[in-house]
Design a protein around this motif. Structure first.
Motif, PDB file in Angstrom:
ATOM      1  N   TRP A   1       0.541  -1.247  -0.131  1.00 41.03           N
ATOM      2  CA  TRP A   1      -0.149   0.030  -0.043  1.00 41.03           C
ATOM      3  C   TRP A   1       1.227   1.069  -0.270  1.00 41.03           C
ATOM      4  O   TRP A   1       1.399   1.314   1.182  1.00 41.03           O
ATOM      5  CB  TRP A   1      -0.637  -0.086   0.731  1.00 41.03           C
ATOM      6  CG  TRP A   1      -1.847   0.986   1.102  1.00 41.03           C
ATOM      7  CD1 TRP A   1      -3.126   1.045   0.718  1.00 41.03           C
ATOM      8  CD2 TRP A   1      -1.728   2.408   1.683  1.00 41.03           C
ATOM      9  NE1 TRP A   1      -3.889   1.939   1.153  1.00 41.03           N
ATOM     10  CE2 TRP A   1      -2.932   2.771   1.607  1.00 41.03           C
ATOM     11  CE3 TRP A   1      -0.888   2.438   2.299  1.00 41.03           C
ATOM     12  CZ2 TRP A   1      -3.686   3.905   1.998  1.00 41.03           C
ATOM     13  CZ3 TRP A   1      -1.054   4.306   3.155  1.00 41.03           C
ATOM     14  CH2 TRP A   1      -1.951   5.001   2.984  1.00 41.03           C
ATOM     15  N   LEU A   2       0.625   1.958  -1.037  1.00 44.04           N
ATOM     16  CA  LEU A   2       1.748   3.591  -1.138  1.00 44.04           C
ATOM     17  C   LEU A   2       0.599   3.869  -1.705  1.00 44.04           C
ATOM     18  O   LEU A   2      -0.034   4.063  -2.678  1.00 44.04           O
ATOM     19  CB  LEU A   2       2.675   3.136  -2.292  1.00 44.04           C
ATOM     20  CG  LEU A   2       3.307   3.932  -2.567  1.00 44.04           C
ATOM     21  CD1 LEU A   2       4.207   4.335  -1.920  1.00 44.04           C
ATOM     22  CD2 LEU A   2       4.614   4.061  -3.964  1.00 44.04           C
ATOM     23  N   MET A   3       0.197   5.567  -0.843  1.00 42.20           N
ATOM     24  CA  MET A   3      -0.365   6.583  -1.377  1.00 42.20           C
ATOM     25  C   MET A   3       1.091   7.725  -1.929  1.00 42.20           C
ATOM     26  O   MET A   3       2.153   8.154  -1.041  1.00 42.20           O
ATOM     27  CB  MET A   3      -0.969   7.521  -0.086  1.00 42.20           C
ATOM     28  CG  MET A   3      -2.294   8.268  -0.301  1.00 42.20           C
ATOM     29  SD  MET A   3      -2.285   8.765   1.043  1.00 42.20           S
ATOM     30  CE  MET A   3      -1.781  10.458   1.632  1.00 42.20           C
ATOM     31  N   VAL A   4       0.859   8.270  -2.587  1.00 42.92           N
ATOM     32  CA  VAL A   4       1.620   9.049  -3.272  1.00 42.92           C
ATOM     33  C   VAL A   4       0.699  10.560  -3.815  1.00 42.92           C
ATOM     34  O   VAL A   4      -0.167  10.577  -4.068  1.00 42.92           O
ATOM     35  CB  VAL A   4       1.679   9.187  -4.501  1.00 42.92           C
ATOM     36  CG1 VAL A   4       3.385  10.139  -5.090  1.00 42.92           C
ATOM     37  CG2 VAL A   4       3.280   7.378  -4.581  1.00 42.92           C
ATOM     38  N   VAL A   5       1.104  11.835  -2.721  1.00 38.21           N
ATOM     39  CA  VAL A   5       0.511  13.106  -2.945  1.00 38.21           C
ATOM     40  C   VAL A   5       1.104  13.708  -3.779  1.00 38.21           C
ATOM     41  O   VAL A   5       2.977  13.989  -3.888  1.00 38.21           O
ATOM     42  CB  VAL A   5       0.445  13.721  -1.666  1.00 38.21           C
ATOM     43  CG1 VAL A   5      -0.087  14.939  -1.541  1.00 38.21           C
ATOM     44  CG2 VAL A   5       0.261  12.784  -0.704  1.00 38.21           C
ATOM     45  N   VAL A 164       5.429  10.812   0.034  1.00 35.98           N
ATOM     46  CA  VAL A 164       5.042   8.770   0.616  1.00 35.98           C
ATOM     47  C   VAL A 164       4.424   9.090   1.746  1.00 35.98           C
ATOM     48  O   VAL A 164       4.951   9.864   2.370  1.00 35.98           O
ATOM     49  CB  VAL A 164       5.625   8.149  -0.337  1.00 35.98           C
ATOM     50  CG1 VAL A 164       5.516   8.575  -1.838  1.00 35.98           C
ATOM     51  CG2 VAL A 164       7.020   8.718   0.256  1.00 35.98           C
ATOM     52  N   LEU A 165       3.121   8.121   1.423  1.00 39.62           N
ATOM     53  CA  LEU A 165       2.674   7.755   2.846  1.00 39.62           C
ATOM     54  C   LEU A 165       2.666   6.175   2.502  1.00 39.62           C
ATOM     55  O   LEU A 165       1.417   6.092   1.992  1.00 39.62           O
ATOM     56  CB  LEU A 165       1.566   8.029   3.390  1.00 39.62           C
ATOM     57  CG  LEU A 165       1.211   7.729   4.768  1.00 39.62           C
ATOM     58  CD1 LEU A 165       1.429   7.752   6.374  1.00 39.62           C
ATOM     59  CD2 LEU A 165      -0.317   8.587   4.859  1.00 39.62           C
ATOM     60  N   ALA A 166       3.361   5.357   2.966  1.00 40.63           N
ATOM     61  CA  ALA A 166       3.562   4.147   3.190  1.00 40.63           C
ATOM     62  C   ALA A 166       2.532   3.036   4.147  1.00 40.63           C
ATOM     63  O   ALA A 166       3.714   2.986   5.366  1.00 40.63           O
ATOM     64  CB  ALA A 166       4.505   3.033   1.852  1.00 40.63           C
ATOM     65  N   ARG A 167       2.206   1.438   4.272  1.00 38.01           N
ATOM     66  CA  ARG A 167       2.284   1.059   4.911  1.00 38.01           C
ATOM     67  C   ARG A 167       3.306   0.415   4.934  1.00 38.01           C
ATOM     68  O   ARG A 167       3.945  -0.674   4.043  1.00 38.01           O
ATOM     69  CB  ARG A 167       0.632   0.219   4.978  1.00 38.01           C
ATOM     70  CG  ARG A 167       0.650  -0.503   5.883  1.00 38.01           C
ATOM     71  CD  ARG A 167      -0.589  -1.538   5.978  1.00 38.01           C
ATOM     72  NE  ARG A 167      -0.636  -2.309   4.639  1.00 38.01           N
ATOM     73  CZ  ARG A 167      -1.597  -2.414   4.928  1.00 38.01           C
ATOM     74  NH1 ARG A 167      -3.253  -2.691   4.430  1.00 38.01           N
ATOM     75  NH2 ARG A 167      -1.043  -4.022   3.356  1.00 38.01           N
ATOM     76  N   GLY A 168       3.877   0.040   6.496  1.00 39.54           N
ATOM     77  CA  GLY A 168       4.442  -0.575   6.685  1.00 39.54           C
ATOM     78  C   GLY A 168       5.943   0.429   6.915  1.00 39.54           C
ATOM     79  O   GLY A 168       5.817   1.428   6.641  1.00 39.54           O
ATOM     80  N   ASP A 180       6.050  11.742 -12.884  1.00 41.43           N
ATOM     81  CA  ASP A 180       5.627  11.963 -12.613  1.00 41.43           C
ATOM     82  C   ASP A 180       4.949  12.449 -11.152  1.00 41.43           C
ATOM     83  O   ASP A 180       3.955  13.025 -10.085  1.00 41.43           O
ATOM     84  CB  ASP A 180       3.638  12.700 -13.219  1.00 41.43           C
ATOM     85  CG  ASP A 180       3.743  12.924 -14.637  1.00 41.43           C
ATOM     86  OD1 ASP A 180       4.775  13.851 -15.054  1.00 41.43           O
ATOM     87  OD2 ASP A 180       3.380  12.419 -15.653  1.00 41.43           O
ATOM     88  N   ALA A 181       5.402  11.058 -10.144  1.00 38.78           N
ATOM     89  CA  ALA A 181       4.828  11.016  -8.830  1.00 38.78           C
ATOM     90  C   ALA A 181       3.874  10.586  -8.852  1.00 38.78           C
ATOM     91  O   ALA A 181       3.377   9.995  -7.196  1.00 38.78           O
ATOM     92  CB  ALA A 181       5.955  11.926  -7.977  1.00 38.78           C
ATOM     93  N   ALA A 182       3.191   9.854  -9.943  1.00 35.72           N
ATOM     94  CA  ALA A 182       1.884   9.486  -9.770  1.00 35.72           C
ATOM     95  C   ALA A 182       1.556   7.783  -9.287  1.00 35.72           C
ATOM     96  O   ALA A 182       1.168   7.490  -8.777  1.00 35.72           O
ATOM     97  CB  ALA A 182       1.570   9.537 -11.263  1.00 35.72           C
ATOM     98  N   ALA A 183       3.104   6.990  -9.102  1.00 34.24           N
ATOM     99  CA  ALA A 183       2.681   5.549  -8.857  1.00 34.24           C
ATOM    100  C   ALA A 183       4.426   5.047  -8.250  1.00 34.24           C
ATOM    101  O   ALA A 183       4.947   5.880  -9.127  1.00 34.24           O
ATOM    102  CB  ALA A 183       2.095   5.133  -9.445  1.00 34.24           C
ATOM    103  N   GLY A 184       4.166   4.426  -7.756  1.00 34.51           N
ATOM    104  CA  GLY A 184       6.249   3.715  -7.476  1.00 34.51           C
ATOM    105  C   GLY A 184       5.853   2.434  -6.400  1.00 34.51           C
ATOM    106  O   GLY A 184       4.861   1.893  -6.517  1.00 34.51           O
ATOM    107  N   MET A 185       7.208   2.643  -7.043  1.00 34.00           N
ATOM    108  CA  MET A 185       7.705   1.183  -5.892  1.00 34.00           C
ATOM    109  C   MET A 185       8.349   1.372  -4.921  1.00 34.00           C
ATOM    110  O   MET A 185       9.376   2.260  -4.972  1.00 34.00           O
ATOM    111  CB  MET A 185       7.572  -0.074  -6.567  1.00 34.00           C
ATOM    112  CG  MET A 185       7.053  -0.401  -7.881  1.00 34.00           C
ATOM    113  SD  MET A 185       6.839  -1.198  -7.894  1.00 34.00           S
ATOM    114  CE  MET A 185       7.540  -3.407  -6.799  1.00 34.00           C
ATOM    115  N   TRP A 186       8.463   0.918  -3.711  1.00 34.73           N
ATOM    116  CA  TRP A 186       9.579   0.629  -2.245  1.00 34.73           C
ATOM    117  C   TRP A 186      10.313  -0.466  -1.705  1.00 34.73           C
ATOM    118  O   TRP A 186       9.587  -1.230  -1.690  1.00 34.73           O
ATOM    119  CB  TRP A 186       9.104   1.601  -1.461  1.00 34.73           C
ATOM    120  CG  TRP A 186      10.241   2.834  -0.790  1.00 34.73           C
ATOM    121  CD1 TRP A 186      11.734   2.766  -0.492  1.00 34.73           C
ATOM    122  CD2 TRP A 186       9.888   3.254   0.290  1.00 34.73           C
ATOM    123  NE1 TRP A 186      11.785   3.810   0.521  1.00 34.73           N
ATOM    124  CE2 TRP A 186      10.814   4.047   0.928  1.00 34.73           C
ATOM    125  CE3 TRP A 186       8.702   4.378   0.197  1.00 34.73           C
ATOM    126  CZ2 TRP A 186      10.884   5.233   1.674  1.00 34.73           C
ATOM    127  CZ3 TRP A 186       8.234   5.213   1.195  1.00 34.73           C
ATOM    128  CH2 TRP A 186       9.355   6.022   2.305  1.00 34.73           C
TER     129      TRP A 186
END
Length: 186
Positions: A1-5, A164-168, A180-186
């Motif tokens: 779960w990743l939220m990108v602002v 970003v705000l990511a669970r974990g 565009d910082a619309a989605a990504g992977m960590w």
């Protein structure tokens, strides 16, 4: 779960009712302080943004008391975060060196609690991230960028990109986000 602002919308100043006139020589009342404190938050086009061409902009005026930019976590997105660790992060920089806090504003039955970390900002974008625990009793959460509440000697502009705000729990290394910082992977 990743939220990108993303920096896709312009902020607006909140309209406040005019305060009652103050007698000469009297200190400004609470309503006047609040009116002066409404710093403008907006989308700024900048050449140095790490992602895309825009960043969120927080104008910090020397005559204001409160400088904040918040983004709510949608109610449907909050339950998976309750009682868990989350990682808060983003690219931060300013027009001159200032201290800022990046974190979460968590609302529980006993009131709002800020869980963040203070960061010394420079004029060069730097990625910062750390992990906080969201209490199970949280009923509202907001991503938070704030600058010291004491009036500054001179105005400053603070910028946030790729928030970003990511669970974990994740490392302080920046996540791999699209242009565009619309989605990504960590």
């Amino acid at each position: 779960w990743l939220m990108v602002v993303r920096a896709t919308t312009s902020g607006t100043k909140r309209r406040r009712r005019p305060s009652a006139p103050q007698p000469p020589g009297r200190a400004p009342g609470r309503a006047q302080r609040q009116r002066r404190a409404s710093a403008s938050a907006s989308r700024a086009a900048l050449p140095e943004t790490p992602h895309g061409a825009h960043a969120l902009h927080l104008e910090v005026r020397s005559d204001a008391y409160l400088h904040r930019l918040t983004a709510p976590v949608l109610p449907a997105d909050l339950p998976p975060l309750l009682g868990r660790r989350v990682t808060v992060g983003g690219w931060l920089w300013a027009s001159r060196p200032v201290s800022a806090t990046l974190g979460l504003l968590l609302h529980e039955d006993r009131g709002g609690v800020e869980r963040g970390r203070q960061v010394a900002l420079t004029t060069v974008p730097q990625f910062v991230a750390w992990t906080v625990r969201v209490p199970p009793s949280t009923w509202r959460a907001q991503y938070l960028l704030a600058v010291d509440q004491a009036p500054l000697a001179a105005p400053a502009d603070v910028f946030l990109d790729g928030a970003v705000l990511a669970r974990g729990g994740f490392s302080a290394a920046p996540p791999a986000l699209d242009a565009d910082a619309a989605a990504g992977m960590w």
